[in-house]
Design an enzyme around this catalytic site. Structure first.
Site, short mmCIF file in Angstrom:
data_model
loop_
_atom_site.label_atom_id
_atom_site.label_comp_id
_atom_site.label_asym_id
_atom_site.label_seq_id
_atom_site.Cartn_x
_atom_site.Cartn_y
_atom_site.Cartn_z
N LYS A 187 -3.65 -3.75 -0.05
CA LYS A 187 -4.65 -2.93 -0.72
C LYS A 187 -4.10 -2.45 -2.07
CE LYS A 187 -7.82 0.88 0.18
NZ LYS A 187 -8.94 0.05 -0.29
N HIS A 243 -3.99 1.68 5.68
CA HIS A 243 -4.52 0.35 5.41
C HIS A 243 -3.41 -0.69 5.41
CE1 HIS A 243 -8.12 2.53 4.03
NE2 HIS A 243 -8.77 1.40 4.17
#
Lengths: 250, 250, 250, 250
Positions: free
Chosen positions: B139, B135
């Site tokens: 995050k 990601h």
């Protein structure tokens, strides 16, 4: 629990000798016979084989299966060359021996079988699908049989679901850039020293892609599928074509 | 063929406004209402909506669904925060309106749903399974909820099939090298500028590996799943949890 | 330390407006002018710009650079359409302003530039090299310009090193399966909804493969290269063609 | 052109026997001696060996190199266990034989060497870098030595270039999810049946990622590097440490 009594036909070939070792290594199996070209089929009945793993040649497979079915020995068959005539003949034999099961599998690699199955299931849910297969440079055909088959299964699934044609705005292209067209699915063949056998199915939709990749690094990858076949064929009377029928996919 | 009459609740949010455009662009649908925070629910009945796409907040979703179910309007729900109590309440409402369907989906990305499904199906056929999720570096949690859920589904499938523990001879390791342990499945979290949301399930057996990878490049990837949900919820009375129940995987 | 005084030409275009934001966000730069189509070039001298980022059109780039070079303003140029005549003209101007630097770059993505550079460096050390490029399905040409250029650089490097032709035993092939032939290097073009711009260079030798993959997810990927160019062009008099010349690769 | 006269020491080991075959197969080399544990080093001088490929053990490598350097035979060394003392001793010997060259290489895989080199070169141009290494599950250490070394080279390159720390907003993490920290670079170790030795360096910047992946499928991958070393060591007097010094990367 008593062990499954397994025999291997074609036990001195490359895959066959590996199958011998795999059966010997399996906790729930006993290798009761390992026959080469000149050995007598009677060894199968003498040894009390319950399941035969048939890895010989198209020239001998029918005689071997005739013998097995007549004696109620189940068979897992990796030998190729199956025609409609041969399958019909085998079915006739099996109808005379209702409790006996035969599994014929064009591919015993569970990874390859699952790749095809998943590609087929996912195909209808994405706008675009393409296949890339990658092999060593000594391979004579392009695309590989597995890739062509995968593309056909994808195309079929999309037709059944009424999918629109794939979007492709290509107006200017070098010859071959967009790959081979297999039933509407582009298939690309890479040949690279250092590779063995690999296949990637790419599926693309709005804002996302799904990739299913199978890497085959050794023909030992056939062994888990052969053992799984041997375990299940005894309780699956009649003819089963394709290992996918023995996988629990739910 | 008459078009499906669809309304969007939460139509001014990031996903909601995209849903408005997606419904408008769908050939087989008509957008009959697009409601924001202060709009009256009566617009739904006034406009003759058959299906509502519910993309609001945990604070308002229950009132919205109460209204919909009472008026026999089917609902596709992306709002989160579902507890056992809430689900029980919703089921009670639905039992009083037997023809009405509600689909609640934690994830509308078809690629994400298929990745989980395929991972679950394949898990029992391989000795080793690991999950890598990748990601953007903003995050806050690691691993991602999707990766943790995927690992749990894999672990469950392996338990049910009686799989042996994964082989791992690691004797000397730096802290963290082998990833997080989610129910016995190693999960690795990569955080990299330039990425959005990606997940890879790696399955390995004798001589082969199977990799299922999902790349999410935009939240527009939720739209095909939302539309598919809208199309099917009208003919699926009662509560359905999870988009996978609306996919034909055979 | 005093900040670098930077102006943007073409500041209202898609890339230009992003460049304006990137310059503003850079700690070591000050945005002193942002000019659109109808703005006067005199703003550049009035504002004391040291470096201009030129992102206009082939129709206006020559006039813009003429002005910059005459006033000793360095330039980083993303505008395309460079012919030998134009380059000769620009060199003439630069020879009259010996301290001024101009960087023209066909690609400001550092990842794309490094992919080409690494592919070129590695090409001679492997028996096999192929290129796969993957783009969204609205792309009109196949292969992409970047992939074709990459293949040419690879082919050139292999010729210079006296590499043998690539091994390829393909005897039976479907049309297109083996890709397009760009100077002896197979190039495969995938078109998939959900993708943006991606390229993979696969190199294979005895028992190993090396893969260099570039994923471009947004044209913001040009910004780091533009800023890097702006920082270095002031100390690099004359004409530099290609961002790779400003990367320290040792 | 006369062929290079090459001898192999440790010719009956796994890598050594492969080296014997590789030298025999090389058009520009002649295998003049293949010595096992009990063979006399005098065979090297008797056979007129110009280059020795040293693939024995730490216990014998120093005696072997002493002999080679004294007789002006160049050496390509794959044996490990090099300490500062041993290197100093070897340099002393070499200073007494000014025309003789010795190459010591911790890794003869060209793909592995290039992966490290490219990672090192690219590291400073991206905000984020992580390393994933993937191996068979019988491996005892995690991360692999190559991955740890790669991470250190990346960290060093970033320190020299004054890179900012990597962005990472992780606030809640399961133990191990973010991998091992090697000098500030996250390293993730996957252990999967079916794999051999694989490594991926992921670099991410604004809107783009660059991935460099090395797949090692067989130890035959050392052969091209050993042959390349043998060809170049004769014209590179003194001690060279690392195959990368013999690669032309420009």
């Amino acid at each position: 629990m008593s062990k499954l009594r397994v025999a291997v036909l074609g036990a001195r070939g490359r895959i066959g000798s590996e199958a011998v070792r795999a059966v010997e290594a399996a906790d729930d199996m006993e290798l009761v016979a390992a026959l080469g070209r000149d050995d007598k089929l009677e060894s199968l009945t003498d040894s009390g084989a319950q399941v035969v793993v048939e890895l010989t040649t198209p020239a001998s497979v029918m005689d071997n299966l005739d013998f097995c079915v007549r004696h109620g020995i189940h068979a897992v068959v990796g030998t190729t060359g199956w025609t409609d005539e041969r399958l019909a003949q085998l079915n006739t034999w099996l109808s005379g021996s209702p409790g006996t099961g035969v599994l014929i599998a064009p591919n015993f690699s569970i990874g390859a079988v699952l790749t095809m199955k998943f590609a087929q299931q996912a195909a209808r849910y994405f706008e675009s699908v393409e296949v890339i297969e990658l092999h060593h440079p000594n391979k004579a055909d392009a695309p590989s049989g597995t890739a062509a088959r995968t593309a056909q299964l994808i195309a079929e699934a999309r037709r059944e679901a009424g999918c629109a044609p794939q979007p492709d705005a290509t107006a200017t292209a070098l010859d071959g850039a967009r790959g081979a067209d297999v039933d509407g699915i582009p298939v690309h063949s890479v040949r690279l020293r250092g590779l063995l056998a690999h296949q990637e199915v790419l599926l693309g939709g709005e804002g996302e892609t799904l990739t299913i990749r199978h890497d085959s690094l050794h023909h030992s990858s056939f062994m888990p599928g052969i053992l799984l076949g041997a375990r299940r064929v005894a309780t699956t009377p009649g003819l089963t074509f394709g290992l996918e029928n023995f996988l629990d996919l739910n």
